[in-house]
Scaffold this motif. Sequence first.
Motif, PDB file in Angstrom:
ATOM      1  N   ALA A 170      53.990  41.571  44.818  1.00  0.00           N
ATOM      2  CA  ALA A 170      54.753  40.348  44.534  1.00  0.00           C
ATOM      3  C   ALA A 170      53.924  39.105  44.871  1.00  0.00           C
ATOM      4  O   ALA A 170      53.920  38.116  44.112  1.00  0.00           O
ATOM      5  N   VAL A 171      53.206  39.148  46.000  1.00  0.00           N
ATOM      6  CA  VAL A 171      52.343  38.027  46.381  1.00  0.00           C
ATOM      7  C   VAL A 171      51.288  37.787  45.304  1.00  0.00           C
ATOM      8  O   VAL A 171      51.028  36.641  44.900  1.00  0.00           O
ATOM      9  N   ALA A 172      50.686  38.869  44.795  1.00  0.00           N
ATOM     10  CA  ALA A 172      49.637  38.740  43.779  1.00  0.00           C
ATOM     11  C   ALA A 172      50.176  38.125  42.494  1.00  0.00           C
ATOM     12  O   ALA A 172      49.511  37.287  41.862  1.00  0.00           O
ATOM     13  N   LEU A 173      51.361  38.545  42.070  1.00  0.00           N
ATOM     14  CA  LEU A 173      51.959  37.987  40.847  1.00  0.00           C
ATOM     15  C   LEU A 173      52.174  36.478  40.986  1.00  0.00           C
ATOM     16  O   LEU A 173      51.919  35.708  40.047  1.00  0.00           O
ATOM     17  N   ILE A 174      52.638  36.064  42.156  1.00  0.00           N
ATOM     18  CA  ILE A 174      52.854  34.627  42.401  1.00  0.00           C
ATOM     19  C   ILE A 174      51.524  33.884  42.411  1.00  0.00           C
ATOM     20  O   ILE A 174      51.379  32.809  41.816  1.00  0.00           O
ATOM     21  N   ILE A 175      50.513  34.463  43.068  1.00  0.00           N
ATOM     22  CA  ILE A 175      49.197  33.836  43.152  1.00  0.00           C
ATOM     23  C   ILE A 175      48.590  33.667  41.761  1.00  0.00           C
ATOM     24  O   ILE A 175      47.990  32.627  41.445  1.00  0.00           O
ATOM     25  N   GLY A 176      48.733  34.682  40.906  1.00  0.00           N
ATOM     26  CA  GLY A 176      48.213  34.592  39.541  1.00  0.00           C
ATOM     27  C   GLY A 176      48.819  33.423  38.787  1.00  0.00           C
ATOM     28  O   GLY A 176      48.120  32.687  38.071  1.00  0.00           O
ATOM     29  N   GLN A 177      50.135  33.224  38.930  1.00  0.00           N
ATOM     30  CA  GLN A 177      50.808  32.107  38.264  1.00  0.00           C
ATOM     31  C   GLN A 177      50.328  30.769  38.829  1.00  0.00           C
ATOM     32  O   GLN A 177      50.118  29.802  38.077  1.00  0.00           O
ATOM     33  N   LEU A 178      50.141  30.700  40.155  1.00  0.00           N
ATOM     34  CA  LEU A 178      49.704  29.447  40.779  1.00  0.00           C
ATOM     35  C   LEU A 178      48.298  29.058  40.326  1.00  0.00           C
ATOM     36  O   LEU A 178      48.006  27.876  40.108  1.00  0.00           O
ATOM     37  N   ILE A 179      47.415  30.058  40.148  1.00  0.00           N
ATOM     38  CA  ILE A 179      46.027  29.768  39.766  1.00  0.00           C
ATOM     39  C   ILE A 179      45.943  29.404  38.283  1.00  0.00           C
ATOM     40  O   ILE A 179      45.337  28.387  37.908  1.00  0.00           O
ATOM     41  N   TYR A 180      46.531  30.226  37.424  1.00  0.00           N
ATOM     42  CA  TYR A 180      46.303  30.085  35.983  1.00  0.00           C
ATOM     43  C   TYR A 180      47.369  29.286  35.247  1.00  0.00           C
ATOM     44  O   TYR A 180      47.119  28.785  34.154  1.00  0.00           O
ATOM     45  N   ARG A 181      48.577  29.163  35.806  1.00  0.00           N
ATOM     46  CA  ARG A 181      49.632  28.415  35.114  1.00  0.00           C
ATOM     47  C   ARG A 181      49.887  27.061  35.778  1.00  0.00           C
ATOM     48  O   ARG A 181      50.077  26.062  35.111  1.00  0.00           O
ATOM     49  N   ARG A 182      49.901  27.045  37.119  1.00  0.00           N
ATOM     50  CA  ARG A 182      50.155  25.800  37.838  1.00  0.00           C
ATOM     51  C   ARG A 182      48.870  25.045  38.164  1.00  0.00           C
ATOM     52  O   ARG A 182      48.920  23.895  38.604  1.00  0.00           O
ATOM     53  N   MET A 183      47.733  25.710  37.988  1.00  0.00           N
ATOM     54  CA  MET A 183      46.417  25.110  38.217  1.00  0.00           C
ATOM     55  C   MET A 183      46.259  24.540  39.630  1.00  0.00           C
ATOM     56  O   MET A 183      45.647  23.495  39.838  1.00  0.00           O
ATOM     57  N   ILE A 184      46.839  25.226  40.600  1.00  0.00           N
ATOM     58  CA  ILE A 184      46.689  24.800  41.995  1.00  0.00           C
ATOM     59  C   ILE A 184      45.295  25.214  42.479  1.00  0.00           C
ATOM     60  O   ILE A 184      44.776  26.266  42.120  1.00  0.00           O
ATOM     61  N   SER A 185      44.680  24.383  43.310  1.00  0.00           N
ATOM     62  CA  SER A 185      43.299  24.623  43.743  1.00  0.00           C
ATOM     63  C   SER A 185      43.169  25.950  44.485  1.00  0.00           C
ATOM     64  O   SER A 185      44.100  26.368  45.198  1.00  0.00           O
TER      65      SER A 185
END
Length: 561
Positions: A170-185
């Motif tokens: 679950a953590v990985a799925l959230i991290i993937g969205q933050l990196i590639y969809r939300r463009m968080i550093s």
Amino acid sequence: MSAAILLLIGLGLMTLGYFIYSRFIANRIYRLDPDFRTPAHEFEDGIDFVPTNRFVLWGHHFTSVAGAAPIVGPAIAVIWGWLPAFMWVVMGTIFFAGVHDMGAVWASVRNKAKSVGSLTGDVVGKRARSIFMIVIFLVLLMVNAVFAVVIAKLMMNFPTAVLPVWGAIAVALIIGQLIYRRMISLPVVSVIGVVALYALIWAGPSVPIQMPAEVAGLSGNAIWILLLFLYAGIASVLPVWMLLQPRDYINGLQLFVGLLILYGAIMLLNPALVAPMINDDVPAGTPSIVPLLFVTIACGAISGFHGLVSSGTTSKQLDKETDARFVGYFGAIGEGCLSLAAILVACAGFASLTDWKAMYSAFGQGGVTAFVQGGAYVIHNGLGLPQVTAATLLTVMAALFAGTTMDTGLRLQRYIFQEWGEIYHQEWMKKPLPATLLAIGSCLLLAFGAGGADGAGGMIIWPLFGTTNQLLAGLTLLVITVMLVHYRRPMWYTLLPLCFLLLMTVTALVIQLKTFYDQQNYFLLVLDIVVLIAAILVALECAAALKRHLALAAAEQADGR
């Protein structure tokens, strides 16, 4: 011997290897080109071919190749003494694994990100390719079937690790969205991911999850294995950025935090290595150190599975060719550091030599159990952490790495079926879903067909994994060497390691023939013969190709005069 001193020596040598030897290999031998257009850009599809930040890709590569093997192998091999295991891990990492991993990435990138088995057809010949891919398929079958058993047993034996193991997805799925969809550093995402992962580890002992002993006629162990393959199958068809990359990246960071905890505990406690430097009093039935040391410790020194990951998933995500040095060679350094930690805690994590000998009462003992128990002892006494928390931390570390290897392994097995579909013109096999179902089906057939209702069938062919895996590494180096000769570059830096490796593995295969015959284990005896014949045939094909390229180079040199 002080564990802290040995730790500093090992880390110092591997640091020199990365900053000096890897730079020489990258610049003078492989000649990595920052302007070369990598397959990640040429074939970008958002699913398998995705140009990736080198730090994120390093996390994927490292955790995919690590698994439980760099813990298990060294923690078993110390039965011959800590010095042989230490020397093979450190020297193997610098002169074997790093060159092999970086070379496999480079070779694949230069051949449209083909797997090492497939590109053998272009570099050596179609006959060698067909034989080589059978060996690759067997290695992947062993890895996937066995690691499912390893993870299932860890979760059965350590219910406190279940929450963090599955919560990490679950953590990985959230991290993937933050990196590639939300463009968080990336630094912000990294902190979020590591904090979330360690919060799950902290919560694990408070929320133990125990699988019932039997569910619908299947053992709890078998249910975990089925759930793991269901997860791995889904993960293998999802875009790499969604789960595979972020899961591996966060696990890579988690490992380094775990290693810092282990290393910090070793430095503060400075325990003595209670195991002998060279063990002259090995238990009865322990095989000879040569050649068995070099196949018992595979991951952590050199491993053929690394070549599959390098040429299977990593090469499809490489942003710049020059990133191959950081991702491939430094990935091998990371695994060497993990194996070094396994050696130290398996030899210094016991109160006395008598306690150590009780753990190593027979060949094959130790492994993950010695790592978890020894590491928990060192962390508890060095840092004051509760022993149950330390044991949970190390168990989760082993389970998460086995899980990430299984994720990638099943994806690689899917690629093999797709490549077979391409080679033999089977359109339906080229599609991801049918290829994934074939990959899962072959693993489950081995797991439950040979292992019965418990699903532990992969362990039946596990005795051949070490030799087959190291054989694959030698053959991968052989293909890289042929490419180097084709490009008119020095070949000795890959030729010498491959000669040593093939000598050790073929010798081990021959020794195992007698062992299997004496045990009347005719299934493994036949499989051993098949692998041995395949190795000889591929080696002969590669030798013929090498001879052709050398003759052509000599002719060109003569014409130039």
